[in-house]
Write a protein that holds these residues in place. Structure first.
Motif, PDB file in Angstrom:
ATOM      1  N   ASP A 545       0.820  -1.217   0.000  1.00 55.61           N
ATOM      2  CA  ASP A 545       0.000   0.000   0.000  1.00 55.61           C
ATOM      3  C   ASP A 545       0.853   1.265   0.000  1.00 55.61           C
ATOM      4  OD1 ASP A 545      -2.342  -1.469   0.048  1.00 55.61           O
ATOM      5  OD2 ASP A 545      -2.549  -1.399   2.231  1.00 55.61           O
ATOM      6  N   ARG A 546       2.172   1.118   0.087  1.00 55.11           N
ATOM      7  CA  ARG A 546       3.027   2.304   0.095  1.00 55.11           C
ATOM      8  C   ARG A 546       3.006   2.931  -1.293  1.00 55.11           C
ATOM      9  NH1 ARG A 546       6.691   4.557   3.492  1.00 55.11           N
ATOM     10  NH2 ARG A 546       8.501   5.657   2.650  1.00 55.11           N
ATOM     11  N   PRO A 547       2.708   4.225  -1.400  1.00 50.09           N
ATOM     12  CA  PRO A 547       2.663   4.880  -2.707  1.00 50.09           C
ATOM     13  C   PRO A 547       3.973   4.701  -3.468  1.00 50.09           C
ATOM     14  CG  PRO A 547       1.703   6.302  -1.040  1.00 50.09           C
ATOM     15  CD  PRO A 547       2.327   5.157  -0.307  1.00 50.09           C
ATOM     16  N   VAL A 548       3.870   4.475  -4.759  1.00 49.31           N
ATOM     17  CA  VAL A 548       5.052   4.222  -5.588  1.00 49.31           C
ATOM     18  C   VAL A 548       6.023   5.395  -5.506  1.00 49.31           C
ATOM     19  CG1 VAL A 548       5.839   3.907  -7.964  1.00 49.31           C
ATOM     20  CG2 VAL A 548       3.824   2.667  -7.137  1.00 49.31           C
ATOM     21  N   GLU A 549       5.494   6.607  -5.485  1.00 45.87           N
ATOM     22  CA  GLU A 549       6.395   7.765  -5.460  1.00 45.87           C
ATOM     23  C   GLU A 549       7.220   7.817  -4.180  1.00 45.87           C
ATOM     24  OE1 GLU A 549       2.177   9.254  -4.413  1.00 45.87           O
ATOM     25  OE2 GLU A 549       3.139   7.882  -5.844  1.00 45.87           O
ATOM     26  N   GLU A 550       6.679   7.282  -3.070  1.00 47.48           N
ATOM     27  CA  GLU A 550       7.447   7.250  -1.830  1.00 47.48           C
ATOM     28  C   GLU A 550       8.555   6.199  -1.908  1.00 47.48           C
ATOM     29  OE1 GLU A 550       5.094   7.084   1.712  1.00 47.48           O
ATOM     30  OE2 GLU A 550       3.706   8.644   1.031  1.00 47.48           O
ATOM     31  N   VAL A 551       8.286   5.096  -2.574  1.00 48.28           N
ATOM     32  CA  VAL A 551       9.329   4.084  -2.764  1.00 48.28           C
ATOM     33  C   VAL A 551      10.443   4.637  -3.653  1.00 48.28           C
ATOM     34  CG1 VAL A 551       9.839   1.776  -3.628  1.00 48.28           C
ATOM     35  CG2 VAL A 551       7.668   2.216  -2.453  1.00 48.28           C
ATOM     36  N   LEU A 552      10.083   5.361  -4.707  1.00 49.93           N
ATOM     37  CA  LEU A 552      11.095   5.960  -5.578  1.00 49.93           C
ATOM     38  C   LEU A 552      11.919   7.002  -4.814  1.00 49.93           C
ATOM     39  CD1 LEU A 552       9.041   6.434  -8.878  1.00 49.93           C
ATOM     40  CD2 LEU A 552      10.710   4.636  -8.339  1.00 49.93           C
ATOM     41  N   ARG A 553      11.276   7.721  -3.948  1.00 52.38           N
ATOM     42  CA  ARG A 553      12.004   8.693  -3.116  1.00 52.38           C
ATOM     43  C   ARG A 553      12.996   7.976  -2.208  1.00 52.38           C
ATOM     44  NH1 ARG A 553       8.509  11.145   1.451  1.00 52.38           N
ATOM     45  NH2 ARG A 553       9.002   9.060   2.235  1.00 52.38           N
ATOM     46  N   ASP A 567      11.382  -6.527  -4.290  1.00 53.27           N
ATOM     47  CA  ASP A 567      11.095  -7.656  -3.409  1.00 53.27           C
ATOM     48  C   ASP A 567      10.159  -7.293  -2.267  1.00 53.27           C
ATOM     49  OD1 ASP A 567      12.818  -9.069  -5.016  1.00 53.27           O
ATOM     50  OD2 ASP A 567      14.507  -8.990  -3.595  1.00 53.27           O
ATOM     51  N   ASP A 568      10.323  -6.098  -1.720  1.00 54.08           N
ATOM     52  CA  ASP A 568       9.596  -5.738  -0.504  1.00 54.08           C
ATOM     53  C   ASP A 568       8.326  -4.936  -0.766  1.00 54.08           C
ATOM     54  OD1 ASP A 568      11.561  -6.969   1.007  1.00 54.08           O
ATOM     55  OD2 ASP A 568      12.756  -5.135   1.178  1.00 54.08           O
ATOM     56  N   TYR A 569       8.338  -4.155  -1.849  1.00 56.13           N
ATOM     57  CA  TYR A 569       7.213  -3.253  -2.119  1.00 56.13           C
ATOM     58  C   TYR A 569       6.501  -3.549  -3.432  1.00 56.13           C
ATOM     59  CZ  TYR A 569       9.136  -0.515   1.712  1.00 56.13           C
ATOM     60  OH  TYR A 569       9.587  -0.114   2.943  1.00 56.13           O
ATOM     61  N   GLY A 570       7.019  -4.480  -4.216  1.00 55.79           N
ATOM     62  CA  GLY A 570       6.382  -4.794  -5.492  1.00 55.79           C
ATOM     63  C   GLY A 570       6.486  -3.680  -6.503  1.00 55.79           C
TER      64      GLY A 570
END
Length: 623
Positions: A545-553, A567-570
């Protein structure tokens, strides 16, 4: 009319509260500026506290030890102006001292109750901190394989270290003779005694200006307000009922790694005079090694104040939480129930205690976990934000040195935000500055940053731990007193566990090998690099559920790797650094479909199965 019967002027209450906070900070600042050891001066592993003559802690910016053992052995009526009391004896500290390197000084504050009357004790200024060495089997006085307190250093019951302003030179000679770092020990004690004496004079001025009766009425009001706030704002968020959870230390330095259990049964009864009961029954037996903690003294007074900061997470907003102090006002709201003697929390002398952080830090997490069960997850995930690492040997002049620091780790994700990176549980403490370390010791710090992918995945990610590379320039030995090297900081409500603690010698080189988290004397040849990676906090909520933009950040900030994102966030990252939206959507759908629907409320990470006989979770991990 007594102080408790005197109505406190609300304006004066604010003045007194502000003065207490200022004096506490002034004492800590004086210690930090005049002490000598790296642990006190640079790492700031110390704290001050102010207590009234009823032995109640008045300030709440930092936890502190207790005055109870001093007045037990030295009646208040026999104290004099200029007296300084000292102790570090764990079993004679009423639970306020956890291990022998924590040295505590206490100074009584005097004031005249009426004009012309003889001055009497009206309060106490206290400071205690972790010192370099107080003797024992190994440098630093924390032998990881100790089986007795007698291996851990010099035990000093409450004594009068200064008498009417005159230091007890004989006692100081005994203490410094038992230390491998006598000069820094003497200087630190002098700094702490002098700072507390100065704080006592400052607090005495407050009594002289406004009168003993008025100031003590303000003390009562400060504590009563704290009691009311915690009762109405904090404890009211816990539904009435009984809740159980447990967590574990993983090793004690003597036996093979195993699950050293710490259990809390929490009962909330909002109609009771003492609404919150914390029962430690079910906690595991006393360990052979030094992870025991003497908690069952003075009705658990120290542990009540140690654990109470966890309750602040139930405040209405993070901003409100930051406003709340923990002082003696929380004590009447909590009842502690301890198991029989002979457990991790009720050890029998001379059971060793130098690594008791494994227990008291875990208790913070156990309370957070049981409250998470009670409130549907409205608590942070787990953190392990303190461990001791160090290097010792001889410098280029042939003089012995000990470089030791208290490295932090990542805190747990919260229901509203990610965890914080590289925090320290000791207020205002920090890692040693690189410039200081390289200037004072034959060491070179070749890297210091965040440990990538260490924070537990979640909708709100756990904070990252440290990664630190230390090169020794002369033959030396490395030491570590750390937990969470097998077990990990747990995630909650769909969040995943963080990465555990890890020490690697010669990373990437021909002699690469791991070092146990409990180590006294790992040999290092000149030129060898040691890599220390500290724990990441657990994640909160579903990482998908973590927004993709936060993962990219996170990738841009080097907190998460490209592989970790997948692996962890898809999240699938293209070669240009952007997210492949179609691939990400497909991978996340695939990962969700692979779930059984029987996942526990808490994720302990893969290390738990190693010690549990293969089980991924236990009966208490499900709602």
């Amino acid at each position: 009319m007594t102080a408790s019967q005197t109505a406190a002027d609300p304006v004066l209450v604010e003045i007194v509260a502000g003065t207490l906070a200022a004096i506490e900070m002034e004492v800590e600042t004086a210690i930090g500026r005049t002490s000598r050891s790296p642990m006190i001066r640079d790492a700031h592993d110390f704290r001050a506290g102010i207590h009234d003559r009823q032995l109640r802690k008045l300030t709440g910016r930092s936890y502190s030890a207790l005055v109870q053992p001093v007045v037990r052995d030295y009646p208040i009526a026999q104290m004099n102006v200029g007296d300084v009391f000292f102790h570090n004896d764990v079993y004679l500290s009423e639970g306020g001292i956890g291990h022998l390197p924590d040295l505590c000084v206490t100074v009584p504050v005097f004031a005249s109750p009426t004009e012309g009357a003889q001055p009497e004790v009206v309060a106490f200024i206290q400071a205690f901190g972790h010192h370099d060495d107080i003797g024992g089997a190994v440098p630093g006085s924390m032998p990881s394989a100790a089986t007795s307190m007698f291996e851990e250093g010099l035990m000093v019951p409450p004594i009068k270290l200064w008498d009417r302003g005159v230091p007890n030179e004989s006692a100081l000679k005994i203490m410094t003779r038992n230390s491998r770092m006598p000069d820094s020990l003497a200087a630190d004690l002098d700094a702490e005694c002098s700072a507390c004496l100065a704080g006592a004079r400052r607090l005495g001025e407050l009594f002289e200006r406004y009168g003993v009766e008025a100031v003590e009425a303000c003390f009562d009001a400060i504590l009563a307000n704290s009691t009311e706030v915690y009762r109405t704002e904090i404890l009211s968020q816990i539904p009435d009922g009984t809740y159980v959870w447990e967590d574990y230390a993983e090793h004690d330095g003597v036996d093979e790694p195993m699950l050293h259990r710490q259990r809390i049964t929490l009962t909330m009864d909002s109609a009771a005079d003492v609404p919150l009961v914390i029962d430690f029954t079910g906690t595991g037996p006393q360990a052979k090694g030094p992870i025991n903690h003497c908690g069952d003294y003075s009705d658990g007074n120290f542990l009540k104040k140690w654990l109470a900061p966890i309750l602040r997470n139930l405040a209405a907003t993070p901003e409100r939480m930051a406003e709340l102090d923990v002082n003696e006002g929380v004590v009447p709201l909590i009842e502690m129930r301890f198991p029989e003697k002979g457990t991790l929390l009720t050890p029998v002398f001379p059971a060793p205690t130098n690594a008791r952080t494994f227990v008291i830090l875990r208790l913070l997490g156990v309370l957070a976990g049981v409250l998470a069960k009670a409130t549907g997850g409205r608590m942070p995930a787990d953190q392990e934000t303190i461990r001791y690492t160090g290097v010792y040997g001889t410098d280029f002049d042939g003089e012995p040195y000990l470089m030791r620091e208290v490295l932090g780790g990542g805190s747990g994700g919260r229901y509203y935000a990610d965890g914080e990176d590289t925090i320290h549980v000791v207020p205002d403490s920090r890692n040693l500055p690189t410039e200081f370390t390289e200037g004072r010791f034959p060491l070179r710090i070749e890297a210091l940053g965040l440990a990538m992918d260490s924070g537990g995945p979640g909708r709100y990610r756990g904070g990252c731990g440290y990664e630190k590379h230390i090169r020794v320039l002369r033959d030396a030995h490395f030491m570590s007193i750390a937990d969470r090297s097998i077990l990990a900081c747990w995630g909650v409500k769909g969040g995943k566990a963080g990465r555990p603690f890890q020490i690697t010698v010669d990373p990437g080189g021909p002699d690469e090998h791991e070092v146990d988290a409990l180590a006294d004397a790992e040999p290092l040849k000149a030129g060898t690099v040691v890599r220390v990676r500290t724990t990441g906090g657990g994640g909160w909520g579903d990482p998908l559920d973590r927004p993709v933009e936060e993962v990219l950040r996170d990738i841009a900030w080097l907190k998460v790797s490209v592989q970790g994102a997948r692996d962890d966030y898809g999240v699938v990252v293209s070669e240009d650094g952007t997210a492949d939206e179609a691939a990400t959507e497909g991978l996340r759908a695939e990962m969700r479909a692979a779930r059984t629907g029987e996942e526990p409320f808490f994720d302990r990470g893969p290390g738990y199965a190693t010690l549990s006989g293969g089980a991924a979770f236990n009966e208490f991990d499900v709602l």
